[in-house]
Write a protein that holds these residues in place. Sequence first.
Motif, PDB file in Angstrom:
ATOM      1  N   UNK A   1      -1.037  -3.843   7.402  1.00  0.00           N
ATOM      2  CA  UNK A   1       0.551  -3.146   7.101  1.00  0.00           C
ATOM      3  C   UNK A   1       0.232  -2.330   5.715  1.00  0.00           C
ATOM      4  N   UNK A   2      -0.668  -2.875   4.839  1.00  0.00           N
ATOM      5  CA  UNK A   2      -0.713  -1.832   3.860  1.00  0.00           C
ATOM      6  C   UNK A   2      -1.705  -0.655   4.195  1.00  0.00           C
ATOM      7  N   UNK A   3      -2.605  -0.928   5.114  1.00  0.00           N
ATOM      8  CA  UNK A   3      -3.411   0.352   5.322  1.00  0.00           C
ATOM      9  C   UNK A   3      -2.450   1.276   6.030  1.00  0.00           C
ATOM     10  N   UNK A   4      -1.577   0.812   6.844  1.00  0.00           N
ATOM     11  CA  UNK A   4      -0.583   1.785   7.517  1.00  0.00           C
ATOM     12  C   UNK A   4       0.189   2.584   6.502  1.00  0.00           C
ATOM     13  N   UNK A   5       0.601   1.812   5.417  1.00  0.00           N
ATOM     14  CA  UNK A   5       1.509   2.577   4.453  1.00  0.00           C
ATOM     15  C   UNK A   5       0.714   3.596   3.763  1.00  0.00           C
TER      16      UNK A   5
END
Length: 333
Positions: free
Chosen positions: A114-118
Amino acid sequence: MTIRYPLPVQFIMGLNDSGMEIIEPKAGRQPQIILSGTCSYHVHLTPGKFRLRKIWLSGRTEDQNLAKGPAPLVNYIADPDSHSHALAKAMDLVKADGLRCFNRPGRILQTRRDLIFTRLKDVPGLRVPATIRIEPKHPHDFVRAATEARLRFPVIVRLAGDHGGISTVRVDSVANWDAIHTIAWGGRAVYLTEFVDYADPDGLYRKHRIVMIDGKPVLRHVIIGDQWLLHRSKRITNPEADREEIHRLKNFERETLPKIASTLAEIHRRLDLNFFGIDCHVAEDGTMTLFEANATMNTLHNEPSPNRWDEPCARIRTLLEAALEKHIRSQMQ
């Protein structure tokens, strides 16, 4: 100051948050502990080049007294989902040390899906499917979270901390949420990711694994298959597919890299890791579709030689050892 081989180095190792690891029995030999969530390379390093000392961190939350030597630090913990406690301890260790650490643990913690997406969703030339992380208590939590995040169907549901395509299911429509009961999600964190159909015009799927070592990209392999959930066991094995992968491996720097070099450079800049892998699709125009980017990838485990992966594995090992040596020498000046 003259520094001779073997080069002294300390690897920060960690047990997972459950405190349990797999013990695999070997016929006629001592059982072997199979550690999860590592960078998976230290057994492949050239013998005699590094003098390795291991610092072990538990997967529990309580404080831990550590005896750290003077040698430079390398963080070998790679999974932010399954090893968050050990990584937090590693961050404290590195902070107290006051020196640089290879693959800093704080950066590893930022590689959750999820943090990679952001962090990467606006990189030019990169398509990053929307991803959220939830801790569901009831099946309705999946529906609520997907609706609030405005995720479009199909939605891929996978258990955080699992790899290799296990514990993964695709929910194709709002009427298909019962599919989640094919995986054991109770008490686990879960990722919900929009499915992106990355099939090429010929109907086949191609997953590239690109390894980044101090910003230098190496194409490790290209898995070609007839289904979207691609892993080694799903590779098509026929002469045509074999020839295509061999061609892509041999011509990566000449044909593919010029199209994606700036995108890879920006990914490296934002993640700021010394060593990690990128699983992705690369379209003919150079557009990349990202599946994952993290340090928890097998990059040097190989099939029996000779084979088409011998050369990329050798190049990855050479660049990795050079990066480790550069880090060690810089800390011992």
